[in-house]
Design an enzyme around this catalytic site. Sequence first.
Site, PDB file in Angstrom:
ATOM      1  CB  SER A  90      -0.958  -0.039   1.193  1.00 48.40           C
ATOM      2  OG  SER A  90      -1.968   0.929   1.075  1.00 48.40           O
ATOM      3  CG  ASP A 119       7.297   5.431 -11.458  1.00 43.70           C
ATOM      4  OD1 ASP A 119       7.874   4.423 -11.909  1.00 43.70           O
ATOM      5  OD2 ASP A 119       6.100   5.428 -11.122  1.00 43.70           O
ATOM      6  CE  LYS A 142      -4.723  -2.223   0.959  1.00 43.68           C
ATOM      7  NZ  LYS A 142      -4.693  -0.781   0.646  1.00 43.68           N
TER       8      LYS A 142
END
Length: 751
Positions: free
Chosen positions: A468, A479, A493
């Site tokens: 999460s 990224d 998740k």
Amino acid sequence: MKKQMLLVAVIAALSVQAGAAVPEKTADTPLKPQPGQTQAALWASRVLTKLHYKPAPLDDAMSEKIFDRYFKSLDAEKMFFTQADIDQYAIVRTRLDDAITGENLSVPFGIFNQYQQRFNERIAYARELLKGKFEFTSDETYQYDREKADWAKSDAEIKDLWRKRVKNEWLRLKLAGKDDKSIRETLDKRYEGYLAPSRKLTNEDVFQIFMNAYAMSIEPHTNYLGPRAAESFDIAMRLSLEGIGCVLQSRDDYTVVREVVTGSPAGLSGKIKVGDKIVGVAKDEKTPITEVMGMRLDDVVALIRGPKDSTVKLEIIPADAGPDAKHTFVTLVRQKISMEEQSAKKAVYEVKDGNTKRRVGVISLPTFYMDFEARRKGDKDFKSATRDVKRLLGELKKDKVDNVLIDLRNNGGGSLTEAVELTGLFIDKGPVVMQRNSDNKVEVESDTDPGMAWDGPLGVLINRGSASASEIFAAAIQDYGRGVIIGEPSFGKGTVQTLFGLDRFAQNDKVHYGELKFTIAQFFRINGGTTQLRGVTPDIKLPTMGDSDTFGESSYDNALPWTQIKPAIYIPAGDIKEIVPLLDKKHVARVDKDKDFQYLAEDIALVKKQRKENSISLNEVVRRKERDQQEARSKLREARLLSPTPGADDPILVPDPKDALNKAISAKPASGKAAPTPKVAGVKGALRSDDGLQGSERSLAAELEAEKQAKAAKDVLLNEAVHILADEVGLLKTDTRMASRVLPYAAADSK
């Protein structure tokens, strides 16, 4: 109406059948639903069918899913019910939706009462088996994980399963050196001990189990929280509570002090010690002492907790005294207790690089916590993961570290806001994560605070237990090209939950309906992909200890699928594509020579082999040989893992008088299965020989000493991650062109 009358008739008939078979001595008072619970179930269904990210109608198809999941929740290992029991309730398989909408929960409560009956019968049979003898010369095997097995077809088959289970537990104690008399006493006490918690279950417990069977049939991360569970969830998020500062544990019907929090009312008083038994509690000055012997732990905790500055009185049997010793009485004033064990912590490690020492700062973050209520009230000192990490980064700068590692192993997530703000400590500003709601509307959560708390090289350590919010942070760092992700693929998740209080529908303040935690959105990485199902793939992979079939998003049968949307507009903060292969090459060369890493790989391979076989021999000769091999293997590992002197290439922990990093990061919580788990180097709890005992059967002193040893043991994976970041520092210092690509902001600052 016709359907509802049929339900009542069916459950009445089944209850009569169940009651006829219950032995008089083991019969317990059947639990019944309360009116507030039937109303809470109805309101919960209305909320879930309208507001959930992927709303599903409460119909016959959903009823079948609830039916299967409810039985699984009660008897996951299929050791109590038989197929005949399941068939007995087949007529209500498509009627549980009507039970909820019709405000008649007799059926699920009837099923639970049947479970209680079967539970009592199986435990009574297990205790009866102890009166006989077992032979350990045949080539029988015991299947210790029955979650995916079929239900036993007959009573004879399930009795045979229990015979093998008892035989296995007897053999474990025998191999540990116990004689028959001692084994018989230990196991009889163990099985008798199983009955007490079962008999303390309340209608609130049953209701929560059933409602979770419904909620989780919609989607894995949707849950119902009863009033007490909702309070515990809130405490876990804000990392604070109002009480006396003791960690408590149930042992032999006593409530025992397991830990005293430093600086708490209990700690400052000097009157409460580890091992003390709390036998009575007066909730306030006007209330008489309530005897708590044999009481459920959460009920005892509820008595001890209370408003800040209020008084609680405890009746105690001192730890070093016998059960007939004189009781002492301690009065304490409750205060706000901070759960520092779950707060962010730091440590500094030094790694030799030729004649140079590289200093790597490690921040361990167990959860993304935030005290929402304190922040809402404007408390300037509200508890926050980001604020704690920012402070620690400032301290690490003073410690002159060359690189920083954020350890998110087994961090199951928490506050989405914290994930965004924590990312903001390592990027200038920009989007961090995107959310898509049930209307397909996409919102971008961004860091709007310019500047970085740390602009130097960065690493993030993850494992299968990182989920999460941990995945949001790790994905954003990846990224942006901001840091190197190290470890194993994360949980997967990729959904966002909210809390919804059902008390708003209550007719008065005395009725509490609990809360729903349900999925309202799916989050996406800024590159447009999602971590849902696939998780975050590390740049440099470490050995995988988890099993994707049993742990992680991919293990759920109703998980949302992986998908992607249009990427956000963002400017990378660095480019690590060139340096990662170089780091990986150094990593591979190092671990090929690292004995600890080789041990780790061997142990993981053995775990996976045993997990796949899912059975253990009940032949004493075979088991003794396996035990001897495991003991020999363990001694080699323990000598290295517990050595106070680090190896020549081991990172050196730099002493810090203020903080100490908890190096032993918890592995996936044990399921309670009697699996023959081999010792795995660098895993918490892996240093104890198999004594055949369960936790509460050992002395508290032995348990605490074992935990102390585990915490002191070498953390092989953390050590390697530190080495990788030290390698990165060396490469960046010798190649300024590469450094300008990996750390363009730091390079700009240096100019």
